[in-house]
Design a protein around this motif. Sequence first.
Motif, PDB file in Angstrom:
ATOM      1  N   THR A   1       0.828  -1.202   0.000  1.00  0.00           N
ATOM      2  CA  THR A   1       0.000   0.000   0.000  1.00  0.00           C
ATOM      3  C   THR A   1       0.864   1.255   0.000  1.00  0.00           C
ATOM      4  N   ILE A   2       0.324   2.293  -0.617  1.00  0.00           N
ATOM      5  CA  ILE A   2       1.018   3.578  -0.709  1.00  0.00           C
ATOM      6  C   ILE A   2       0.034   4.691  -0.372  1.00  0.00           C
ATOM      7  N   ALA A   3       0.394   5.487   0.628  1.00  0.00           N
ATOM      8  CA  ALA A   3      -0.335   6.731   0.900  1.00  0.00           C
ATOM      9  C   ALA A   3       0.352   7.794   0.051  1.00  0.00           C
ATOM     10  N   PHE A   4      -0.375   8.365  -0.876  1.00  0.00           N
ATOM     11  CA  PHE A   4       0.201   9.273  -1.856  1.00  0.00           C
ATOM     12  C   PHE A   4      -0.155  10.719  -1.517  1.00  0.00           C
ATOM     13  N   HIS A   5       0.832  11.482  -1.107  1.00  0.00           N
ATOM     14  CA  HIS A   5       0.719  12.917  -0.824  1.00  0.00           C
ATOM     15  C   HIS A   5      -0.119  13.250   0.397  1.00  0.00           C
ATOM     16  N   GLU A   6      -0.780  12.292   0.996  1.00  0.00           N
ATOM     17  CA  GLU A   6      -1.696  12.562   2.106  1.00  0.00           C
ATOM     18  C   GLU A   6      -1.695  11.365   3.043  1.00  0.00           C
ATOM     19  N   LYS A   7      -1.508  11.608   4.344  1.00  0.00           N
ATOM     20  CA  LYS A   7      -1.436  10.511   5.316  1.00  0.00           C
ATOM     21  C   LYS A   7      -2.763  10.193   5.997  1.00  0.00           C
ATOM     22  N   SER A   8      -3.857  10.793   5.570  1.00  0.00           N
ATOM     23  CA  SER A   8      -5.114  10.575   6.284  1.00  0.00           C
ATOM     24  C   SER A   8      -5.559   9.121   6.281  1.00  0.00           C
ATOM     25  N   GLY A   9      -5.202   8.365   5.265  1.00  0.00           N
ATOM     26  CA  GLY A   9      -5.588   6.957   5.205  1.00  0.00           C
ATOM     27  C   GLY A   9      -4.514   6.002   5.667  1.00  0.00           C
ATOM     28  N   GLU A  10      -3.460   6.534   6.288  1.00  0.00           N
ATOM     29  CA  GLU A  10      -2.307   5.727   6.662  1.00  0.00           C
ATOM     30  C   GLU A  10      -2.658   4.530   7.549  1.00  0.00           C
ATOM     31  N   ALA A  11      -3.491   4.723   8.555  1.00  0.00           N
ATOM     32  CA  ALA A  11      -3.803   3.643   9.495  1.00  0.00           C
ATOM     33  C   ALA A  11      -4.413   2.438   8.777  1.00  0.00           C
ATOM     34  N   ILE A  12      -5.391   2.671   7.906  1.00  0.00           N
ATOM     35  CA  ILE A  12      -6.042   1.571   7.187  1.00  0.00           C
ATOM     36  C   ILE A  12      -5.084   0.954   6.174  1.00  0.00           C
ATOM     37  N   LEU A  13      -4.297   1.784   5.490  1.00  0.00           N
ATOM     38  CA  LEU A  13      -3.339   1.252   4.520  1.00  0.00           C
ATOM     39  C   LEU A  13      -2.295   0.370   5.195  1.00  0.00           C
ATOM     40  N   LYS A  14      -1.877   0.741   6.398  1.00  0.00           N
ATOM     41  CA  LYS A  14      -0.928  -0.098   7.152  1.00  0.00           C
ATOM     42  C   LYS A  14      -1.570  -1.434   7.520  1.00  0.00           C
ATOM     43  N   ILE A  15      -2.821  -1.409   7.934  1.00  0.00           N
ATOM     44  CA  ILE A  15      -3.534  -2.643   8.278  1.00  0.00           C
ATOM     45  C   ILE A  15      -3.623  -3.554   7.057  1.00  0.00           C
ATOM     46  N   ILE A  16      -4.013  -2.982   5.923  1.00  0.00           N
ATOM     47  CA  ILE A  16      -4.143  -3.779   4.694  1.00  0.00           C
ATOM     48  C   ILE A  16      -2.804  -4.416   4.343  1.00  0.00           C
ATOM     49  N   ALA A  17      -1.728  -3.640   4.382  1.00  0.00           N
ATOM     50  CA  ALA A  17      -0.400  -4.186   4.070  1.00  0.00           C
ATOM     51  C   ALA A  17      -0.014  -5.276   5.069  1.00  0.00           C
ATOM     52  N   ASP A  18      -0.192  -5.015   6.351  1.00  0.00           N
ATOM     53  CA  ASP A  18       0.181  -5.986   7.381  1.00  0.00           C
ATOM     54  C   ASP A  18      -0.593  -7.296   7.237  1.00  0.00           C
ATOM     55  N   GLU A  19      -1.880  -7.202   6.982  1.00  0.00           N
ATOM     56  CA  GLU A  19      -2.715  -8.398   6.898  1.00  0.00           C
ATOM     57  C   GLU A  19      -2.510  -9.185   5.604  1.00  0.00           C
ATOM     58  N   ASN A  20      -1.829  -8.578   4.634  1.00  0.00           N
ATOM     59  CA  ASN A  20      -1.682  -9.213   3.332  1.00  0.00           C
ATOM     60  C   ASN A  20      -0.216  -9.346   2.906  1.00  0.00           C
ATOM     61  N   ASP A  21       0.652  -9.502   3.916  1.00  0.00           N
ATOM     62  CA  ASP A  21       2.072  -9.769   3.684  1.00  0.00           C
ATOM     63  C   ASP A  21       2.741  -8.724   2.796  1.00  0.00           C
ATOM     64  N   GLY A  22       2.268  -7.478   2.918  1.00  0.00           N
ATOM     65  CA  GLY A  22       2.804  -6.408   2.088  1.00  0.00           C
ATOM     66  C   GLY A  22       3.551  -5.361   2.883  1.00  0.00           C
ATOM     67  N   ASP A  23       3.974  -4.345   2.184  1.00  0.00           N
ATOM     68  CA  ASP A  23       4.667  -3.214   2.779  1.00  0.00           C
ATOM     69  C   ASP A  23       3.846  -1.960   2.585  1.00  0.00           C
TER      70      ASP A  23
END
Length: 142
Positions: A114-136
Amino acid sequence: MQGDRFDAARFELIKSIRSLREHERFYVIFYSTNPIPMPASKLQPATPKNQQQQIDWIRTVSVGGGTNPTEAMSMALTGLKPDTIWLLSDGQFNVQVADTIKRLNPGARVQINTIAFHEKSGEAILKIIADENDGDYRFVAP
Protein backbone atom coordinates in the motif's frame (compact mmCIF):
# COMPACT_ATOMS: atom_id res chain seq x y z
CA MET A 1 -7.65 12.03 -6.33
CA GLN A 2 -7.81 14.88 -8.79
CA GLY A 3 -5.74 17.63 -10.35
CA ASP A 4 -2.02 17.80 -9.64
CA ARG A 5 -2.10 14.74 -7.35
CA PHE A 6 -3.69 12.59 -10.01
CA ASP A 7 -1.26 13.88 -12.64
CA ALA A 8 1.67 13.02 -10.34
CA ALA A 9 0.25 9.55 -9.64
CA ARG A 10 -0.34 8.94 -13.34
CA PHE A 11 3.25 10.02 -14.10
CA GLU A 12 4.64 7.56 -11.53
CA LEU A 13 2.39 4.77 -12.82
CA ILE A 14 3.57 5.31 -16.40
CA LYS A 15 7.18 5.32 -15.22
CA SER A 16 6.58 2.03 -13.38
CA ILE A 17 4.97 0.38 -16.40
CA ARG A 18 7.87 1.45 -18.61
CA SER A 19 10.30 -0.18 -16.16
CA LEU A 20 8.67 -3.61 -16.46
CA ARG A 21 10.43 -6.43 -18.32
CA GLU A 22 8.63 -8.31 -21.09
CA HIS A 23 8.20 -11.49 -19.02
CA GLU A 24 6.38 -9.54 -16.27
CA ARG A 25 2.63 -9.01 -16.38
CA PHE A 26 0.54 -6.06 -15.25
CA TYR A 27 -2.98 -4.68 -14.97
CA VAL A 28 -4.26 -1.29 -13.81
CA ILE A 29 -7.57 -0.53 -12.14
CA PHE A 30 -8.29 3.06 -11.19
CA TYR A 31 -10.98 3.62 -8.59
CA SER A 32 -13.01 6.41 -7.05
CA THR A 33 -16.64 5.66 -6.37
CA ASN A 34 -16.45 2.86 -8.96
CA PRO A 35 -13.60 0.87 -10.51
CA ILE A 36 -12.18 1.86 -13.89
CA PRO A 37 -10.33 -1.20 -15.26
CA MET A 38 -7.93 -1.02 -18.16
CA PRO A 39 -9.29 -2.34 -21.48
CA ALA A 40 -8.06 -5.92 -21.21
CA SER A 41 -9.57 -9.06 -19.73
CA LYS A 42 -6.46 -10.42 -18.00
CA LEU A 43 -2.98 -9.56 -16.81
CA GLN A 44 -0.95 -8.29 -19.76
CA PRO A 45 2.63 -9.23 -20.62
CA ALA A 46 4.78 -6.11 -20.46
CA THR A 47 5.70 -6.11 -24.12
CA PRO A 48 6.50 -2.70 -25.61
CA LYS A 49 3.23 -2.82 -27.56
CA ASN A 50 1.12 -3.63 -24.47
CA GLN A 51 2.94 -1.04 -22.39
CA GLN A 52 2.27 1.68 -24.96
CA GLN A 53 -1.38 0.69 -25.45
CA GLN A 54 -2.06 0.87 -21.72
CA ILE A 55 -0.04 4.06 -21.23
CA ASP A 56 -2.16 5.66 -23.98
CA TRP A 57 -5.28 4.52 -22.10
CA ILE A 58 -3.94 5.76 -18.74
CA ARG A 59 -3.50 9.22 -20.25
CA THR A 60 -7.24 9.31 -21.09
CA VAL A 61 -8.53 8.33 -17.64
CA SER A 62 -9.98 10.89 -15.26
CA VAL A 63 -11.33 10.18 -11.83
CA GLY A 64 -13.43 11.96 -9.27
CA GLY A 65 -15.84 11.12 -6.52
CA GLY A 66 -15.18 8.95 -3.51
CA THR A 67 -12.28 6.84 -2.32
CA ASN A 68 -13.57 3.29 -2.30
CA PRO A 69 -11.21 0.57 -3.57
CA THR A 70 -13.47 -2.35 -2.57
CA GLU A 71 -14.83 -3.21 -6.04
CA ALA A 72 -11.46 -2.66 -7.72
CA MET A 73 -9.74 -4.92 -5.19
CA SER A 74 -12.45 -7.54 -5.64
CA MET A 75 -11.93 -7.43 -9.42
CA ALA A 76 -8.18 -7.84 -9.00
CA LEU A 77 -8.28 -10.58 -6.38
CA THR A 78 -11.06 -12.72 -7.83
CA GLY A 79 -10.70 -12.14 -11.55
CA LEU A 80 -7.06 -11.48 -12.30
CA LYS A 81 -5.19 -13.84 -9.95
CA PRO A 82 -2.10 -11.60 -9.51
CA ASP A 83 0.78 -12.41 -7.19
CA THR A 84 1.20 -8.78 -6.07
CA ILE A 85 -1.05 -5.71 -5.87
CA TRP A 86 -0.04 -2.11 -5.27
CA LEU A 87 -2.90 -0.14 -3.71
CA LEU A 88 -2.36 3.61 -3.90
CA SER A 89 -4.58 6.22 -2.25
CA ASP A 90 -4.55 9.86 -1.26
CA GLY A 91 -7.51 9.45 1.05
CA GLN A 92 -9.05 7.53 3.89
CA PHE A 93 -11.12 4.34 3.71
CA ASN A 94 -13.68 2.86 6.02
CA VAL A 95 -12.12 0.11 8.18
CA GLN A 96 -14.52 -2.33 6.51
CA VAL A 97 -12.38 -2.06 3.35
CA ALA A 98 -9.51 -3.80 5.17
CA ASP A 99 -11.90 -6.51 6.41
CA THR A 100 -13.27 -7.09 2.90
CA ILE A 101 -9.79 -7.31 1.37
CA LYS A 102 -8.71 -9.79 4.05
CA ARG A 103 -11.77 -11.95 3.30
CA LEU A 104 -11.10 -11.79 -0.47
CA ASN A 105 -7.44 -12.72 0.05
CA PRO A 106 -7.47 -15.74 2.39
CA GLY A 107 -4.07 -16.69 3.73
CA ALA A 108 -2.62 -13.55 2.13
CA ARG A 109 -2.05 -15.55 -1.06
CA VAL A 110 -1.63 -12.24 -2.92
CA GLN A 111 0.87 -9.78 -1.47
CA ILE A 112 -0.75 -6.34 -1.18
CA ASN A 113 1.55 -3.36 -0.83
CA THR A 114 0.00 0.00 0.00
CA ILE A 115 1.02 3.58 -0.71
CA ALA A 116 -0.34 6.73 0.90
CA PHE A 117 0.20 9.27 -1.86
CA HIS A 118 0.72 12.92 -0.82
CA GLU A 119 -1.70 12.56 2.11
CA LYS A 120 -1.44 10.51 5.32
CA SER A 121 -5.11 10.58 6.28
CA GLY A 122 -5.59 6.96 5.20
CA GLU A 123 -2.31 5.73 6.66
CA ALA A 124 -3.80 3.64 9.49
CA ILE A 125 -6.04 1.57 7.19
CA LEU A 126 -3.34 1.25 4.52
CA LYS A 127 -0.93 -0.10 7.15
CA ILE A 128 -3.53 -2.64 8.28
CA ILE A 129 -4.14 -3.78 4.69
CA ALA A 130 -0.40 -4.19 4.07
CA ASP A 131 0.18 -5.99 7.38
CA GLU A 132 -2.71 -8.40 6.90
CA ASN A 133 -1.68 -9.21 3.33
CA ASP A 134 2.07 -9.77 3.68
CA GLY A 135 2.80 -6.41 2.09
CA ASP A 136 4.67 -3.21 2.78
CA TYR A 137 3.33 0.27 3.44
CA ARG A 138 4.95 3.44 2.11
CA PHE A 139 4.20 7.15 2.24
CA VAL A 140 5.09 9.22 -0.82
CA ALA A 141 5.37 12.90 0.02
CA PRO A 142 4.43 15.61 -2.49
